[in-house]
Design an enzyme around this catalytic site. Structure first.
Site, PDB file in Angstrom:
ATOM      1  N   ASP A  69      12.401  35.035  60.471  1.00  0.00           N
ATOM      2  CA  ASP A  69      12.263  33.873  59.605  1.00  0.00           C
ATOM      3  C   ASP A  69      12.084  32.606  60.441  1.00  0.00           C
ATOM      4  O   ASP A  69      12.890  32.297  61.318  1.00  0.00           O
ATOM      5  CB  ASP A  69      13.514  33.760  58.725  1.00  0.00           C
ATOM      6  CG  ASP A  69      13.391  32.669  57.681  1.00  0.00           C
ATOM      7  OD1 ASP A  69      12.563  32.819  56.767  1.00  0.00           O
ATOM      8  OD2 ASP A  69      14.135  31.662  57.785  1.00  0.00           O
ATOM      9  N   GLU A 115       7.140  35.209  60.926  1.00  0.00           N
ATOM     10  CA  GLU A 115       6.894  34.518  59.656  1.00  0.00           C
ATOM     11  C   GLU A 115       6.736  33.030  59.974  1.00  0.00           C
ATOM     12  O   GLU A 115       7.679  32.261  59.907  1.00  0.00           O
ATOM     13  CB  GLU A 115       8.050  34.773  58.680  1.00  0.00           C
ATOM     14  CG  GLU A 115       7.842  34.166  57.299  1.00  0.00           C
ATOM     15  CD  GLU A 115       8.529  32.818  57.123  1.00  0.00           C
ATOM     16  OE1 GLU A 115       8.065  32.039  56.267  1.00  0.00           O
ATOM     17  OE2 GLU A 115       9.525  32.538  57.824  1.00  0.00           O
TER      18      GLU A 115
END
Length: 565
Positions: A392, A421
């Protein structure tokens, strides 16, 4: 400032050892060898370089490579392809890191042979040249064995007993003689590429897979209770039947209580607020714990084992941040940024505020302890069968941290895949891929028209980007869904259905439970809907998709083939 000649040439009286052979413009090479090239096991790595020297001597060159865990090098011949450009290739056979390079040398026997033929044909005096050639052949005979030695001995005998120019040329016409001489004689003036280049050979799933995103707590038929791993396990056979081979789980850890957000981003959303899974940590634990409402570690282990039997890998979210209730806050307050009043700074992206999240401060004086904790966290889940991590927001952490962390993990677990990401600036996304991320998010979601897709895919499939950047066509992020992906039959949906074989991106789908259970289509197809989608909306979507399949399939297939070519 020193001139070029002053900085390069040795002082008078010093030894000057140099090579006459130049090796330059080597491909593939990422930033001059600063970062490794990416390939998958069984995928050839084609190596090219400009190789030349002064004069007209004949050169030879090989590609050399070895697995990181081996000592000896294997090699394959390079061939000239024109204008001093040479090409060779090797194929990595193991999921590991490799070193590869080039060695070039002067083929003294072939260089002599070509000049000898020209002189003999032109009627020039060849007595001295013949003695030179015999010396080469005798040296080769001393190093050869078996049939090679017999071939060289026969050639030497002919050269020693005849003075006829035509007979001498004929005796040397057999190609095998030059091949044996080149193979057994010392490599004259051998020059190696320095430093060698690095290659990461990932397993095939790093190149192509179909992802399905699942919130475990949504896998329930009772609106009064959140789903558990037992509920999610019952969905695995359906997901496998749809053709997905990777199941991505957003964070499954305990969720913080302090400043928990409620509907419409309200602060302290009340007793019924479930909170965001990315707000990690409470009294039940942190990054190595599971939210008790979802089940236990034993339930997770069973879930992973069932998925494996169905041919599905579990991908876990790795978010380096914490809630105010995370054990790290109590045990390692030095890992966080503090205001002048001593309070810990919460996350902000002005004007947005995330009072429920504490970001990690990588400038901490205890950076060593922090990095070891992140390493321990990854190793904890690897030991439980996780081999894929969706990271993330990696672009908000120092890139050298990822280079160290990924290399350290893959040195022991080369099969582990890391997905970045990162919806951020292009150069930052590329830097993350160079630093070691196996796969990367792309701008695919924002490319809607044919010309946009054509331009972007051509960028992705061509070197140098294709040598280090593997695109993952994630349809959306869990907290944002592009309008074009909510409209069934829109251009991105159709274009994502069909891909030519030579370009297979990773694809992802987030589907509502009812929609996923009743729709039967083979991946890769990106279909993304909100979890709150009404049944009638899902029904209408299915009808539109059914009509689109027959109408658009051929058109989309041809469009994407043109796009990738």
């Amino acid at each position: 400032m020193l001139s070029h000649s002053q900085s390069v040439l040795p002082a008078v009286g010093q030894d000057w050892n140099f090579s006459c052979i130049v090796i330059e413009d080597v491909t593939p090479s990422i930033d001059g060898g600063r970062f490794p090239v990416k390939r998958t096991v069984g995928e050839p790595c084609i190596v090219e370089a400009d190789i030349f020297r002064e004069g007209h001597q004949t050169l030879r060159a090989v590609v050399q490579w070895r697995c990181d865990r081996n000592e000896g090098f294997a090699e394959a011949r390079m061939r000239p392809i024109g204008n001093d450009r040479w090409r060779g290739e090797f194929t990595p056979s193991e999921n590991a890191r490799y070193w590869y390079g080039i060695e070039a040398w002067t083929d003294v026997f072939t260089s002599w042979l070509e000049d000898f033929r020209k002189k003999a044909t032109a009627g020039r005096d060849i007595a001295s040249d013949l003695l030179e050639g015999l010396a080469y052949l005798q040296a080769a005979f001393g190093r050869a064995s078996g049939d090679d030695a017999a071939l060289i001995a026969a050639c030497i005998a002919v050269l020693q007993r005849t003075h006829d120019r035509a007979a001498l040329v004929d005796a040397l016409a057999d190609r095998r003689i030059a091949e044996v001489a080149d193979r057994v004689l010392e490599r004259s003036g051998a020059t190696r590429l320095d430093p060698m280049l690095e290659l990461v050979a990932d397993r095939p799933s790093a190149r192509f897979s179909s992802w399905y995103e699942m919130f475990v707590r949504s896998q329930t038929s009772d609106a009064k209770h959140i789903g558990t791993f037992r509920d999610a396990e019952a969905r695995l056979s359906d997901i496998s039947a749809l053709g997905f081979n990777v199941l991505y789980l957003p964070p499954i850890h305990p969720i913080g209580h302090t400043n928990r957000k409620g509907p419409r981003n309200s602060l302290n959303g009340g007793k019924g607020a479930l909170g965001s899974p990315w707000v990690i940590g409470n009294e039940a634990g942190g990054h190595t714990a599971i939210d008790p409402a979802l089940g236990t570690l034993a339930d997770f282990d069973r879930f992973v084992a069932t998925a494996r039997r169905l041919g599905i890998e579990i991908a876990l979210d790795f978010a380096i941040q914490s809630s105010p209730d995370h054990p790290w806050v109590r045990e390692h307050p030095e890992w966080f940024s503090h205001r002048p009043d001593g309070s810990i700074k919460y996350a902000e992206n002005p004007p947005k505020e995330y009072q429920d999240i504490y970001p990690i401060d990588f400038d901490t004086a205890d950076r060593h302890g922090l990095l070891l904790e992140l390493l321990h966290t990854l190793e904890f889940w690897i030991a439980r069968g996780v081999r894929i991590f969706r990271v993330d927001n990696p672009h908000t952490k120092p890139i050298p941290v990822w280079e160290w962390l990924i290399r350290t993990i893959q040195s022991e677990h080369p099969e582990v895949i890391f997905l970045a990401e990162a919806f951020t600036r292009p150069k930052v996304m590329k830097a993350l891929a160079k630093a070691g991320f196996t796969q990367s998010y792309t701008y695919f979601t924002w490319r809607n028209s044919k010309w946009e897709l054509t331009e972007y895919i051509n960028e992705l499939i061509q070197p140098p980007m294709s040598d280090f950047f593997r695109p993952n066509f994630f349809a959306n992020t869990p907290d944002s869904c592009r309008p074009s992906f909510r409209r069934a039959g829109g251009p991105p949906l159709n274009c994502a259905w069909y891909w030519p074989r030579r370009f297979r991106p990773h694809t992802e789908s987030t589907a509502a439970s009812n929609f996923a259970r009743t729709t039967r289509f083979r991946a890769p197809r990106n279909i993304s809907t909100r979890k709150s989608t009404k049944s009638r909306c899902a029904t209408g979507m299915r009808r539109r998709i059914s009509r689109s399949l027959s109408r658009e399939s051929m058109r989309s297939d041809l469009a994407m083939q043109r796009c990738a070519s």
